[in-house]
Design an enzyme around this catalytic site. Structure first.
Site, PDB file in Angstrom:
ATOM      1  N   LYS A 199      31.617  28.832  45.576  1.00  0.00           N
ATOM      2  CA  LYS A 199      31.402  30.252  45.274  1.00  0.00           C
ATOM      3  C   LYS A 199      32.522  30.688  44.340  1.00  0.00           C
ATOM      4  O   LYS A 199      33.638  30.958  44.778  1.00  0.00           O
ATOM      5  CB  LYS A 199      31.435  31.051  46.575  1.00  0.00           C
ATOM      6  CG  LYS A 199      30.587  32.314  46.605  1.00  0.00           C
ATOM      7  CD  LYS A 199      30.886  33.349  45.552  1.00  0.00           C
ATOM      8  CE  LYS A 199      31.842  34.428  45.948  1.00  0.00           C
ATOM      9  NZ  LYS A 199      32.239  35.269  44.801  1.00  0.00           N
ATOM     10  N   GLY A 257      41.233  36.503  52.885  1.00  0.00           N
ATOM     11  CA  GLY A 257      41.571  35.329  53.701  1.00  0.00           C
ATOM     12  C   GLY A 257      41.473  35.625  55.191  1.00  0.00           C
ATOM     13  O   GLY A 257      40.966  34.813  55.975  1.00  0.00           O
ATOM     14  N   GLU A 274      44.648  29.553  50.927  1.00  0.00           N
ATOM     15  CA  GLU A 274      45.706  29.669  49.902  1.00  0.00           C
ATOM     16  C   GLU A 274      45.698  31.119  49.438  1.00  0.00           C
ATOM     17  O   GLU A 274      44.821  31.515  48.672  1.00  0.00           O
ATOM     18  CB  GLU A 274      45.376  28.771  48.707  1.00  0.00           C
ATOM     19  CG  GLU A 274      45.309  27.303  49.009  1.00  0.00           C
ATOM     20  CD  GLU A 274      46.666  26.692  49.230  1.00  0.00           C
ATOM     21  OE1 GLU A 274      47.677  27.395  49.026  1.00  0.00           O
ATOM     22  OE2 GLU A 274      46.711  25.526  49.616  1.00  0.00           O
ATOM     23  N   CYS A 308      49.371  33.171  41.460  1.00  0.00           N
ATOM     24  CA  CYS A 308      49.710  33.415  42.870  1.00  0.00           C
ATOM     25  C   CYS A 308      51.204  33.258  43.122  1.00  0.00           C
ATOM     26  O   CYS A 308      51.769  33.952  43.955  1.00  0.00           O
ATOM     27  CB  CYS A 308      48.914  32.493  43.770  1.00  0.00           C
ATOM     28  SG  CYS A 308      49.103  30.752  43.353  1.00  0.00           S
ATOM     29  N   GLU A 405      51.279  42.598  46.586  1.00  0.00           N
ATOM     30  CA  GLU A 405      51.034  41.767  45.416  1.00  0.00           C
ATOM     31  C   GLU A 405      50.356  42.621  44.338  1.00  0.00           C
ATOM     32  O   GLU A 405      49.282  43.161  44.560  1.00  0.00           O
ATOM     33  CB  GLU A 405      50.120  40.602  45.808  1.00  0.00           C
ATOM     34  CG  GLU A 405      49.945  39.591  44.714  1.00  0.00           C
ATOM     35  CD  GLU A 405      48.992  38.466  45.112  1.00  0.00           C
ATOM     36  OE1 GLU A 405      47.935  38.764  45.694  1.00  0.00           O
ATOM     37  OE2 GLU A 405      49.318  37.305  44.857  1.00  0.00           O
TER      38      GLU A 405
END
Ligand code: NAP
Ligand code: MG
Length: 501
Positions: A199, A257, A274, A308, A405
């Site tokens: 995906k 996540g 991750e 990241c 972030e």
């Protein structure tokens, strides 16, 4: 408005018969088929539509998983010799190399990244990782074990472990390195004998679809890779809740996540996460200001800061901070923004309008809270999603810009006095993906490494990944590791065998 691709001068885009198709269905069981719903893919450098791509449904997820299951359970895939899997992976690596210019052009078109980066990093590392994993296919091993069982008298035991393919894998990936991260999941999964339902992110589905064609051309059986384009909240979630998925390998944000970890719990599907980061870079006073500023610029502005492991929090020992801020701001102010296809561009656009607005909201909030901008802090151009590389001073650890972030070209610079203080500041984060320290003092570097809470530590460099170097985080940056031998562990289960004789 003419053909949207007329906007681009790059020859490879015009040459690509793949892109000329303009409309892309769902790739299940070795071929693409039409569907009812489509959504537009946007070029972030212009805001114009590139193509229409299938908006897959939960029913499509059922079909893709059934295809992957059928392929996983039956020959030729189930009984395939490791050396044959190796050969197929080498075929795939060669095809990625052969079509490298086209793949890079598609990647630049849909993600906005610099073409040079797409070629060297996205496509270059993807083909190398497929080769690296081709090598592992024939080297998956268990151990022999000595047992101490004493019963019944006269009976002895022999024991060993086997590593077996985990099964059908759902690979869910983000838009920042679409091809490379898809390959981080696909190559080890195939090397281990798994099958995959991929995906891609809504913004960047096209390289995944081209990859699926190349996987078939390489000789993998239909169903080894199925691609479901569409929304995370619909088809993504359907995948993660599906009892037919044995393993979910996810790269993306911490919030998604967590949703995936919940969704996987009912089936106890295996999960690797991750997730995001807020990685610190620490500069000790013995480091040259130029080296530190260049390093910081690379570590936060590379790929528009959409990395990241980006060094979004820069800590500089007090006696050096003014010099580092001045040089870093000079670099940032001089950076030329533009289309990823323009060889003069040093930074491309952010991925989407929504993301640009998010990044700008972070910047505005930090300004309101007393942060001072020494470079950037604004958008550029009246079309596309460009944000100037931004340097902040006078922010505090508690401010949102230092806790969340941003995933854009925005860095905060903070002074410290003693090394211990730098370690405390660096660890003052919910995330724990990566960190770097810049110093010529080996004692300092070695003391720092065990004290920092992160899955990856660099000394005098940052953002350097390698196919042989495991990547992943601690704390809210997730668990499990991509890359290196850890990837083999991710896609296999251990079976213990005990034989009485
Ligand atoms: P994201 O919003 O978390 O999305 C990642 C993927 O998950 C997309 O394909 C998304 O689909 C899908 N998704 C969304 N909701 C879902 C759900 N409920 N169930 C299943 N799938 C779902 O992340 P992003 O914005 O694309 O990427 C940026 C993030 O990735 C950053 O946080 C970055 O740090 C992280 N990242 C981490 C690493 C690492 O190695 N640790 C590497 C690269 C990036 P949609 O397209 O529909 O949203
Ligand atoms: Mg998204």
């Amino acid at each position: 408005m003419g053909h949207p691709l007329a906007e681009f001068t790059h020859g490879e885009v015009k040459k690509s018969s793949f892109l000329a198709r303009q409309k892309f269905g769902i790739f299940i069981d070795g071929h693409e088929s039409a569907t009812e719903r489509y959504y537009p893919v946007i070029d972030p450098a212009t805001g114009l539509e590139i193509a229409q791509v299938a908006d897959a449904s939960a029913g499509d997820a059922d079909r893709a998983i059934a295809s992957a299951r059928q392929t996983f359970e039956s020959d030729p895939w189930a009984g395939m010799r490791p050396a044959t899997r190796e050969r197929l992976l080498i075929n795939l690596a060669q095809l990625i190399e052969k079509h490298g210019d086209e793949l890079a052009a598609i990647e630049t078109l849909e993600s906005g990244k610099l073409l040079g980066v797409a070629k060297a990093i996205d496509v270059g590392s993807a083909s190398e990782y497929v080769r690296y994993m081709a090598g592992w296919a024939t080297k998956i091993t268990g151990s022999t074990l000595d047992l101490s069982i004493g019963f019944p008298p006269g009976v002895a035991y022999s024991a060993y472990t086997r590593r077996e393919a985990v099964g059908v894998v759902a690979a869910i990936v983000p838009w920042n390195f679409p091809l490379a991260i898809a390959i981080w999941k696909l190559a080890p999964a195939l090397a281990c004998g798994c099958t995959v339902v991929l995906k891609p992110a809504q913004e960047t589905p096209l390289t995944a679809l081209r990859l699926a064609e190349l996987v078939m051309e390489a000789g993998f059986p239909a169903g080894a890779l199925n691609v479901l384009t569409g929304s995370g909240s619909e088809v993504g979630e359907a995948l993660t809740r599906h009892p037919g998925i044995d393993k979910i390998s996810f790269t993306g944000s911490t919030s998604v996540g967590k949703q995936i970890a919940h969704a996987a719990a009912d089936n106890l599907s295996r999960v690797t996460l991750e997730l995001g980061g807020k990685s610190p870079m620490i500069v000790m006073a013995d480091m040259e200001a130029d080296v530190a500023a260049q390093g910081a610029a690379m570590s936060i502005f590379f790929n528009q800061g959409q990395v990241c492991t980006a060094a979004s929090r820069l800590f500089v020992q007090r006696s050096k901070i003014d010099e580092v801020v001045e040089r870093l701001s000079t670099i940032a102010n001089a950076m030329k923004l533009g289309s990823g296809f323009d060889p003069e561009s040093q930074m491309g656009p952010l991925i989407s309008q929504r993301h640009m607005q998010r990044v700008m909201a972070h910047i505005e909030e930090a300004k309101q809270a007393g942060g001072e901008v020494t470079a950037g802090g604004c958008t550029e151009f009246d079309r596309g999603y460009f944000v100037r590389p931004t340097v902040f001073i006078n922010t505090s650890a508690a401010m949102r810009i230092n806790q969340e972030e941003v995933f854009g070209p925005v860095v905060t610079v903070t002074p410290f006095d003693e090394a211990e203080e730098a370690i405390q500041l660096a660890n003052d984060s919910a995330f724990g993906l990566a960190a770097s320290i810049w110093t010529h003092d080996l004692h300092q570097a070695h003391r720092f490494i065990p004290k920092i809470k992160a899955g990856m530590v660099w000394v005098n460099t940052h953002n350097m990944l390698d196919n042989n170097l495991p990547l992943g985080g601690v704390k809210q940056s997730g668990f499990g590791r991509d890359l290196g031998h850890s990837a083999i562990e991710q896609f296999t289960e251990l079976k213990s065998v005990c034989i009485a004789y």
